[in-house]
Structures are given as C-alpha cells and as structure tokens.
Design an enzyme around this catalytic site. Structure first.
Site, PDB file in Angstrom:
ATOM      1  N   THR A 193      30.026  32.850  46.470  1.00 21.89           N
ATOM      2  CA  THR A 193      30.511  34.219  46.638  1.00 21.89           C
ATOM      3  C   THR A 193      29.688  35.131  45.737  1.00 21.89           C
ATOM      4  O   THR A 193      29.416  34.794  44.583  1.00 21.89           O
ATOM      5  CB  THR A 193      32.006  34.343  46.278  1.00 21.89           C
ATOM      6  OG1 THR A 193      32.182  34.038  44.891  1.00 21.89           O
ATOM      7  CG2 THR A 193      32.847  33.390  47.121  1.00 21.89           C
ATOM      8  N   VAL A 194      29.292  36.259  46.265  1.00 17.21           N
ATOM      9  CA  VAL A 194      28.519  37.253  45.516  1.00 17.21           C
ATOM     10  C   VAL A 194      29.222  38.586  45.706  1.00 17.21           C
ATOM     11  O   VAL A 194      29.283  39.099  46.823  1.00 17.21           O
ATOM     12  CB  VAL A 194      27.065  37.339  46.039  1.00 17.21           C
ATOM     13  CG1 VAL A 194      26.271  38.346  45.213  1.00 17.21           C
ATOM     14  CG2 VAL A 194      26.397  35.971  46.003  1.00 17.21           C
ATOM     15  N   HIS A 195      29.783  39.150  44.622  1.00 18.61           N
ATOM     16  CA  HIS A 195      30.600  40.342  44.820  1.00 18.61           C
ATOM     17  C   HIS A 195      30.273  41.507  43.902  1.00 18.61           C
ATOM     18  O   HIS A 195      30.654  42.633  44.198  1.00 18.61           O
ATOM     19  CB  HIS A 195      32.086  39.985  44.657  1.00 18.61           C
ATOM     20  CG  HIS A 195      32.489  39.710  43.249  1.00 18.61           C
ATOM     21  ND1 HIS A 195      32.199  38.544  42.603  1.00 18.61           N
ATOM     22  CD2 HIS A 195      33.158  40.478  42.349  1.00 18.61           C
ATOM     23  CE1 HIS A 195      32.686  38.579  41.370  1.00 18.61           C
ATOM     24  NE2 HIS A 195      33.254  39.727  41.183  1.00 18.61           N
ATOM     25  N   ARG A 196      29.578  41.295  42.809  1.00 18.32           N
ATOM     26  CA  ARG A 196      29.297  42.413  41.911  1.00 18.32           C
ATOM     27  C   ARG A 196      28.200  43.310  42.474  1.00 18.32           C
ATOM     28  O   ARG A 196      27.223  42.832  43.049  1.00 18.32           O
ATOM     29  CB  ARG A 196      28.879  41.905  40.532  1.00 18.32           C
ATOM     30  CG  ARG A 196      30.006  41.261  39.757  1.00 18.32           C
ATOM     31  CD  ARG A 196      29.651  41.129  38.296  1.00 18.32           C
ATOM     32  NE  ARG A 196      30.709  40.461  37.569  1.00 18.32           N
ATOM     33  CZ  ARG A 196      31.814  41.067  37.133  1.00 18.32           C
ATOM     34  NH1 ARG A 196      31.993  42.361  37.373  1.00 18.32           N
ATOM     35  NH2 ARG A 196      32.736  40.397  36.481  1.00 18.32           N
ATOM     36  N   ALA A 197      28.347  44.599  42.247  1.00 20.51           N
ATOM     37  CA  ALA A 197      27.343  45.550  42.734  1.00 20.51           C
ATOM     38  C   ALA A 197      25.967  45.215  42.172  1.00 20.51           C
ATOM     39  O   ALA A 197      24.952  45.359  42.857  1.00 20.51           O
ATOM     40  CB  ALA A 197      27.752  46.969  42.333  1.00 20.51           C
TER      41      ALA A 197
END
Length: 225
Positions: free
Chosen positions: A199-203
């Site tokens: 999962t990749v979620h940070r801006a």
C-alpha cells in the site's frame, strides 16, 4: 486511571497490545476516541476484527484542517480529563489526535506518555513530523520503538524519560498471524506465498512520478526475490 487515546485506524491497531496489557494487569484505564477517523472501514471494523472493547468516550472531532482537528481534540480531551480525574494521557504516533490530546494533558497538568516516540523523517513540511516532534517535546514518558528513535530523543535533549520498548505494531502483527487462515486468500484466488501486497498512501510517495516509479521498482525487486 489512565486515558488511552485513539483517533485513527493506525492508532487502534498499534494501541491494541497496550490495551490488552492494561486489561491483563488490571490497570484502570478508559479508552477515548477523538473521532478523527469515523467511517466503519477505518474505525469500527478494527475494533471488531481485533476484538477490542469499544471506546468509553467518543469526541466526534471529525474532518478538518490540522488546526481545526488539533483544536477540537485539545478542547474535548481537556474537558473530559478534568471531569474524569485521569492521572495520565497515553497517546501513540503522530496524528492530529496525538498532539491535540498531548496538549490537553499539558494544559491540565497531568503526565503524557508517548508510544512510538522518537521517529523522525526530517521533513518538516509533513504534518506527522511536526506532530511527533511537538509531542516528544512535552511528553513525560517517551516509549521509543527502536535504538535509532531513542538516539533521536537523546540528540534533541527531549525532557521526558525515554525507554526502548520495541514496536507495538510488531506485537499486533505476530498476534494476528497466529490467527490467520487461508480463507481470505481463497476468496481472492491467491495461493500462500504466491502474492505480494503493498500500500502506498502518503502524498510524498505518490505525487512525484520518479519517486513513485522508484517505489514500484523496489516492490518488483522484492517480488522477484
């Protein structure tokens, strides 16, 4: 009595071992939820799946800017701990809930315990980096998950008492692995050891094409291994 604060999905997961430890040892505590996350998929689902007690208090802070969420949390927590006569506020991580609750405890004049203290990324443009640094600057008890985190606290001359404790998310992962089965894999047509989930979620990770490409190159390399 200790006030244990949560407000977001990660805090629920990472505070779960602390909550269970308090229950097992007969430590008096109340669980206060700021309401920073409030959808079932980011909140209630985790209480159900982790078999945790429901919060004793919900503040319903809701969405908003950092200033709004921190301000509402600070005000709500301060009012509650004055009424409940709590002796300490325990927070985890780097969310707006964390710094809001820590400031509330500081306002009222009771000790603050910070689980996952000392983590640093060095990017002061990140809200999370500001929250964790500000919390560590006023916390009385600093629970560092790694040696590196402990060194950061020492380098910054953090005024609280610092302890190397390990990472509660690792504790929770081990607990959940012991109860895991293949039902979820079968539901998605996957075989054990035959897939990789990321999962990749940070801006900071997704707004720049080169950074995003490097992340997925790294993920692909892990998959090949």
């Amino acid at each position: 009595m200790i006030t244990i604060m949560v407000g977001t999905r990660p805090e629920i997961v990472k505070m779960a071992p602390v909550i269970r430890a308090c229950e097992a040892r007969g430590v008096a505590f109340e669980l206060v939820h700021s309401g920073q996350h409030y959808d079932y998929e980011l909140d209630g689902l985790f209480f159900d799946q982790l078999a945790l007690k429901r919060p004793d208090v919900r503040l319903a802070v809701g969405s908003g800017s950092r200033a709004e969420q921190v301000g509402r949390t600070r005000e709500g927590v301060a009012a509650h701990i004055r009424k409940s006569h709590s002796e300490m506020v325990l927070v985890q991580g780097d969310t707006n809930t964390v710094i809001g609750a820590a400031l509330a405890a500081h306002d009222v004049g009771i000790p603050i315990g910070h689980v996952e203290a000392g983590l640093r990324c060095g990017d002061l443009s990140m809200v999370e980096e500001m929250n964790r640094r500000e919390c560590d600057a006023i916390a009385d008890l600093l629970f560092a998950p790694t040696e590196e985190a402990l060194e950061h606290l020492r380098d910054e001359d953090a005024p609280g008492n610092a302890f190397l404790t390990g990472n509660t998310v690792v504790d929770e992962l081990k607990r959940q692995l012991a109860h895991a089965d293949d039902a979820v894999l079968r539901a998605h047509g996957l075989a054990p050891g035959g897939y990789l989930l990321a999962t990749v979620h940070r801006a900071e990770g997704v707004r720049d094409a080169a950074t995003l490409r490097a992340l997925f190159t790294g993920i692909a390399s892990v998959a090949e291994e």
